[in-house]
Scaffold this motif. Structure first.
Motif, PDB file in Angstrom:
ATOM      1  N   GLU A 317       0.843  -1.219   0.000  1.00  0.00           N
ATOM      2  CA  GLU A 317       0.000   0.000   0.000  1.00  0.00           C
ATOM      3  C   GLU A 317       0.869   1.257   0.000  1.00  0.00           C
ATOM      4  O   GLU A 317       0.567   2.240  -0.675  1.00  0.00           O
ATOM      5  N   GLN A 321       1.423   4.302  -2.933  1.00  0.00           N
ATOM      6  CA  GLN A 321       1.359   5.751  -2.675  1.00  0.00           C
ATOM      7  C   GLN A 321       2.692   6.439  -2.986  1.00  0.00           C
ATOM      8  O   GLN A 321       2.897   7.588  -2.606  1.00  0.00           O
ATOM      9  N   ARG A 399       0.492   8.226   6.777  1.00  0.00           N
ATOM     10  CA  ARG A 399      -0.690   8.525   7.602  1.00  0.00           C
ATOM     11  C   ARG A 399      -1.966   8.029   6.914  1.00  0.00           C
ATOM     12  O   ARG A 399      -2.805   7.373   7.536  1.00  0.00           O
ATOM     13  N   THR A 400      -2.089   8.304   5.628  1.00  0.00           N
ATOM     14  CA  THR A 400      -3.287   7.916   4.878  1.00  0.00           C
ATOM     15  C   THR A 400      -3.474   6.399   4.913  1.00  0.00           C
ATOM     16  O   THR A 400      -4.564   5.898   5.189  1.00  0.00           O
ATOM     17  N   VAL A 401      -2.387   5.667   4.654  1.00  0.00           N
ATOM     18  CA  VAL A 401      -2.458   4.196   4.629  1.00  0.00           C
ATOM     19  C   VAL A 401      -2.769   3.662   6.026  1.00  0.00           C
ATOM     20  O   VAL A 401      -3.649   2.816   6.200  1.00  0.00           O
ATOM     21  N   GLU A 403      -4.154   5.130   8.668  1.00  0.00           N
ATOM     22  CA  GLU A 403      -5.486   5.472   9.199  1.00  0.00           C
ATOM     23  C   GLU A 403      -6.576   4.661   8.507  1.00  0.00           C
ATOM     24  O   GLU A 403      -7.556   4.259   9.126  1.00  0.00           O
ATOM     25  N   ARG A 404      -6.380   4.387   7.221  1.00  0.00           N
ATOM     26  CA  ARG A 404      -7.389   3.603   6.507  1.00  0.00           C
ATOM     27  C   ARG A 404      -7.399   2.146   7.008  1.00  0.00           C
ATOM     28  O   ARG A 404      -8.444   1.572   7.262  1.00  0.00           O
ATOM     29  N   LEU A 405      -6.189   1.581   7.187  1.00  0.00           N
ATOM     30  CA  LEU A 405      -6.121   0.164   7.566  1.00  0.00           C
ATOM     31  C   LEU A 405      -6.481  -0.065   9.015  1.00  0.00           C
ATOM     32  O   LEU A 405      -6.937  -1.154   9.380  1.00  0.00           O
ATOM     33  N   THR A 407      -8.804   1.318  10.748  1.00  0.00           N
ATOM     34  CA  THR A 407     -10.206   1.545  11.136  1.00  0.00           C
ATOM     35  C   THR A 407     -11.108   0.426  10.631  1.00  0.00           C
ATOM     36  O   THR A 407     -10.760  -0.324   9.748  1.00  0.00           O
TER      37      THR A 407
END
Ligand SMILES: *Cc1c(COP(=O)(O)O)cnc(C)c1O
Length: 407
Positions: A317, A321, A399-401, A403-405, A407
């Motif tokens: 992931e 990105q 951060r994006t990866v 926070e998505r994983l 939750t």
């Protein structure tokens, strides 16, 4: 007819990894002077003497020997101890083979201590537990540019009358409580190999302030010839690990860039660490209070229970990105390499064990923290060409990866 095109998402890090220009006019100037010399031999050669003077401005060590590699510098330090066969040196299981090669060639026994889970450097309590009556030295490997807890290691060494060898190959410019690495222990060992902060292709430096260990230091890397007295009647066995004038010339130019390289790497690494604080499932490296990390590379850990994916998936992931992340560092702790598991050090044999001078069995060694670090760690490239803007993109992608994983 319309064909549905899947949305093409632009990666958050939308540029290649910045690459520094590492060699240029400064190296050419030194090399041009070098080719006009009558000799390229290191002893009193103008390039090598300039290198020694410049090196001392960064690392004021009384006795120095410029040598052919970081591994050579460590071997020379070990040889200067005049180990008795079977004597032990405590070392980290996450390091380069160069840390242990010299110990084994001197018929010593590398003893692996476990690591601190957040600094990835030797845990002083694990070092203490590894001490036996045969222990002669602690080899402090400052991993990735992060200084070891030298205060604790030096206290243990003092208590048990042990020598401390600092492996600074990955930690040019790093400082523990204000003191540069390599100046706190009995020996400082450095590498100029192609991949380090500064490089001449291959080269190294070993130094000490101790007169008892430093007098004649050059002999351990120069066939035990006495260049000071100019006599040739070697008393002991020593390899040829000399540096030569071409490498010294490049090193002189490289040392002139060291402060800038280290400052920029520290800025980039510190910024990334601060931007990753508090992310779910991401554990940035920890630098001890008052220490200065020179970030040879960036090594973070994942809390896979929080992220609910495998490390490989997380890294995939990140790569999607645009983050040049890699899963892990070395594939396994050093004691798990074939050479250790088979005790295949000298033609299938290990004389010190075959003659009963050690009972070490590397198939039974276990350093669970080191293993865990290699199992859930992720490495990111870090270098002096990276701007704040680039690091901010990398942090945003992580951060994006995460926070998505999570939750
Ligand atoms: C690179 C390295 C060495 C060996 O240096 P060479 O110059 O490649 O022989 C030793 N220890 C560590 C920790 C290293 O990273």
């Amino acid at each position: 007819m319309s064909t549905a095109t899947p949305p093409v998402l632009k990666p958050i890090v939308d540029e290649p990894v910045p690459q520094p220009v590492r060699w240029g006019d400064a190296e050419l100037t030194q090399l041009a002077a070098m080719v006009r010399q009558k000799s390229l031999f290191y002893w009193n050669g103008p390039q090598t003497s300039t290198l020694l003077a410049d090196f001392r401005r960064h690392y004021p060590l009384k006795h120095l020997f410029p040598c052919s590699s970081g591994s050579a510098s460590l071997h020379i330090a070990v040889a200067a101890l005049r180990l008795k066969p079977g004597e032990e040196i405590i070392v980290s299981p996450i390091t380069d083979m160069g840390s242990v090669i010299g110990i084994l060639y001197q018929q010593g026994v590398p003893v692996f201590a476990d690591l601190d889970p957040r600094t990835y450097n030797m845990d002083p309590e694990s070092v203490r537990r590894a001490i036996t009556p045969k222990t002669r030295a602690i080899m402090a490997v400052h991993l990735a540019g992060n200084p070891c807890d030298m205060t604790a290691l030096l206290a243990i060494a003092k208590e048990h009358h042990l020598v401390v060898i600092e492996d600074c190959a990955q930690s040019w410019g790093a400082k523990h409580r204000g003191t540069p690495v390599g100046l706190m222990g009995d020996f400082g060992c450095y590498s100029f190999n192609d991949f380090k902060h500064i490089a001449c292709g291959d080269g190294g430096m070993v130094g000490t302030n101790r007169d008892d260990l430093g007098a004649g230091l050059s002999k351990w890397g120069d066939k035990c010839y006495d260049r000071v007295a100019g006599t040739r009647d070697p008393e002991e066995l020593a390899p040829n690990y000399r540096m030569s004038e071409p490498e010294s010339a490049v090193c002189v130019a490289q040392l002139g860039k060291l402060e800038n390289i280290v400052a920029r790497r520290n800025r980039a690494g510190s910024l990334l660490t601060s931007l990753l604080q508090g992310l779910p499932g991401v554990l940035p490296p920890v630098t001890r209070e008052g220490d200065f990390h020179s970030y040879w590379f960036y090594f973070l850990r994942l809390d896979l229970a929080v992220l609910k994916v495998s490390r490989a998936d997380f890294v995939a992931e990140l790569r999607a990105q645009g983050v040049a992340a890699n899963a892990g560092y070395i594939p396994m702790p050093v004691y798990r390499y074939k050479v250790f598991q088979n005790h295949n050090f000298f033609g299938g044999a290990w004389p010190v064990r075959d003659f009963g001078l050690t009972t070490m069995d590397y198939t039974r060694v276990s350093c669970p923290v080191a293993q865990a670090i290699l199992d859930d760690g992720v490495t990111l490239p870090l270098n002096e060409a990276m701007t704040d803007a680039y690091i901010e993109k990398v942090a945003r992608a992580i951060r994006t990866v995460a926070e998505r994983l999570a939750t």
